[in-house]
Design a protein around this motif. Sequence first.
Motif, PDB file in Angstrom:
ATOM      1  N   ARG A 160       0.820  -1.198   0.000  1.00 53.81           N
ATOM      2  CA  ARG A 160       0.000   0.000   0.000  1.00 53.81           C
ATOM      3  C   ARG A 160       0.863   1.261   0.000  1.00 53.81           C
ATOM      4  O   ARG A 160       0.535   2.250  -0.644  1.00 53.81           O
ATOM      5  CB  ARG A 160      -0.867  -0.032   1.259  1.00 53.81           C
ATOM      6  N   ILE A 215      -1.059   7.831   3.918  1.00 51.24           N
ATOM      7  CA  ILE A 215      -1.280   6.456   3.465  1.00 51.24           C
ATOM      8  C   ILE A 215      -1.667   5.509   4.602  1.00 51.24           C
ATOM      9  O   ILE A 215      -2.669   4.797   4.506  1.00 51.24           O
ATOM     10  CB  ILE A 215      -0.039   5.925   2.701  1.00 51.24           C
ATOM     11  N   ASP A 248      -7.122  -3.251   7.212  1.00 49.49           N
ATOM     12  CA  ASP A 248      -8.062  -2.905   8.272  1.00 49.49           C
ATOM     13  C   ASP A 248      -8.705  -4.166   8.875  1.00 49.49           C
ATOM     14  O   ASP A 248      -8.826  -4.278  10.098  1.00 49.49           O
ATOM     15  CB  ASP A 248      -9.135  -1.956   7.730  1.00 49.49           C
ATOM     16  N   GLY A 277      -6.120  -1.656   1.488  1.00 48.47           N
ATOM     17  CA  GLY A 277      -6.507  -0.947   2.703  1.00 48.47           C
ATOM     18  C   GLY A 277      -7.586  -1.701   3.468  1.00 48.47           C
ATOM     19  O   GLY A 277      -7.543  -1.805   4.698  1.00 48.47           O
ATOM     20  N   LEU A 283      -3.282   3.661   7.588  1.00 52.89           N
ATOM     21  CA  LEU A 283      -4.606   3.747   8.188  1.00 52.89           C
ATOM     22  C   LEU A 283      -4.494   4.066   9.676  1.00 52.89           C
ATOM     23  O   LEU A 283      -3.551   3.632  10.333  1.00 52.89           O
ATOM     24  CB  LEU A 283      -5.348   2.412   8.033  1.00 52.89           C
ATOM     25  N   TYR A 285      -5.342  -0.254  -4.386  1.00 52.77           N
ATOM     26  CA  TYR A 285      -4.963   0.464  -3.164  1.00 52.77           C
ATOM     27  C   TYR A 285      -6.072   0.350  -2.116  1.00 52.77           C
ATOM     28  O   TYR A 285      -5.808   0.092  -0.938  1.00 52.77           O
ATOM     29  CB  TYR A 285      -4.702   1.923  -3.539  1.00 52.77           C
ATOM     30  N   SER A 343      -6.295   2.936  12.109  1.00 52.33           N
ATOM     31  CA  SER A 343      -6.394   1.709  12.917  1.00 52.33           C
ATOM     32  C   SER A 343      -5.053   0.971  12.932  1.00 52.33           C
ATOM     33  O   SER A 343      -4.638   0.414  13.949  1.00 52.33           O
ATOM     34  CB  SER A 343      -7.479   0.793  12.350  1.00 52.33           C
ATOM     35  N   TYR A 344      -4.350   1.012  11.795  1.00 49.85           N
ATOM     36  CA  TYR A 344      -3.055   0.336  11.691  1.00 49.85           C
ATOM     37  C   TYR A 344      -2.012   1.016  12.577  1.00 49.85           C
ATOM     38  O   TYR A 344      -1.271   0.355  13.309  1.00 49.85           O
ATOM     39  CB  TYR A 344      -2.609   0.321  10.223  1.00 49.85           C
TER      40      TYR A 344
END
Lengths: 154, 102
Positions: free
Chosen positions: A105, B38, A142, A138, B40, A134, B42-43
């Motif tokens: 990513r 880029i 998640d 993601g 996230l 992409y 949560s990440y």
Amino acid sequence: VANPFRLTSNGTVKVTLAKWKRDLLAELPQQLRDLMSTDDPSLRRLFPVAYHDDDEREAEYQRYMREELLMSRMAAAERATVFATATSITVDDLGAWVNVLNSLRLVLGTRLEVSEDDIALEPDDDRIPGLQLYSFLGYLVDCGVRVLSRGLPD
Amino acid sequence: MQNQWVPVVTPIRSPESATDTSLDLDRPWVVLVWNDPINLMSYVTMVFQKVFGFSKAKAHSLMLDVHEKGRATVFSGPREKAEMYVFRLHEHGLWATMQQDD
């Protein structure tokens, strides 16, 4: 859409993905390995600067650590190819896999020059396939994080 | 704290002593994580929990700091430890740097 990663009662993770997605996810880490043998500019987020205000220490850091980081990423990408075809993996495997999906990513996002603003797209925009991939990556990251977070202390 | 009857001596500093490296050794190193478009949210929260052993609440609040203020200090301490954390954060794809605290 259901989470493709499901923590089972015996502590393993069941992976449910369509065949074409598995094929894609087996192929991408290999592409990443090939790319990492080059000095492509889209790799810059995978090998960031550590000492941002000290060139001398930065050079020394990169001399010692870059190779180690590269080896770690190469090994993780190789394992990820195997996970893509598995129906049951360990939680540690999922952690390593999510790491690689996130690396993919980062490379793709760098190439597509993703920003926090929404991108205005025309239907024939040639960035659409890349952006679809992409967004799929993601989604997987998640979903993986949801499972992995359960094993971490509150 | 100094006793009152001791005369206060103002040390005279030469320009060299101002940049004395022995003084630098006392200043801790800080690890900063920078906002990026880029990774996230949560990440990033999960990585903070995993790498530093932070609680979910602390990791989440640090992640929000990164997101809203552009960066956050996630560690302060000796240089070797700071380097180890920077490496682990890089391994997870986070944009981390280190510098000596001002």
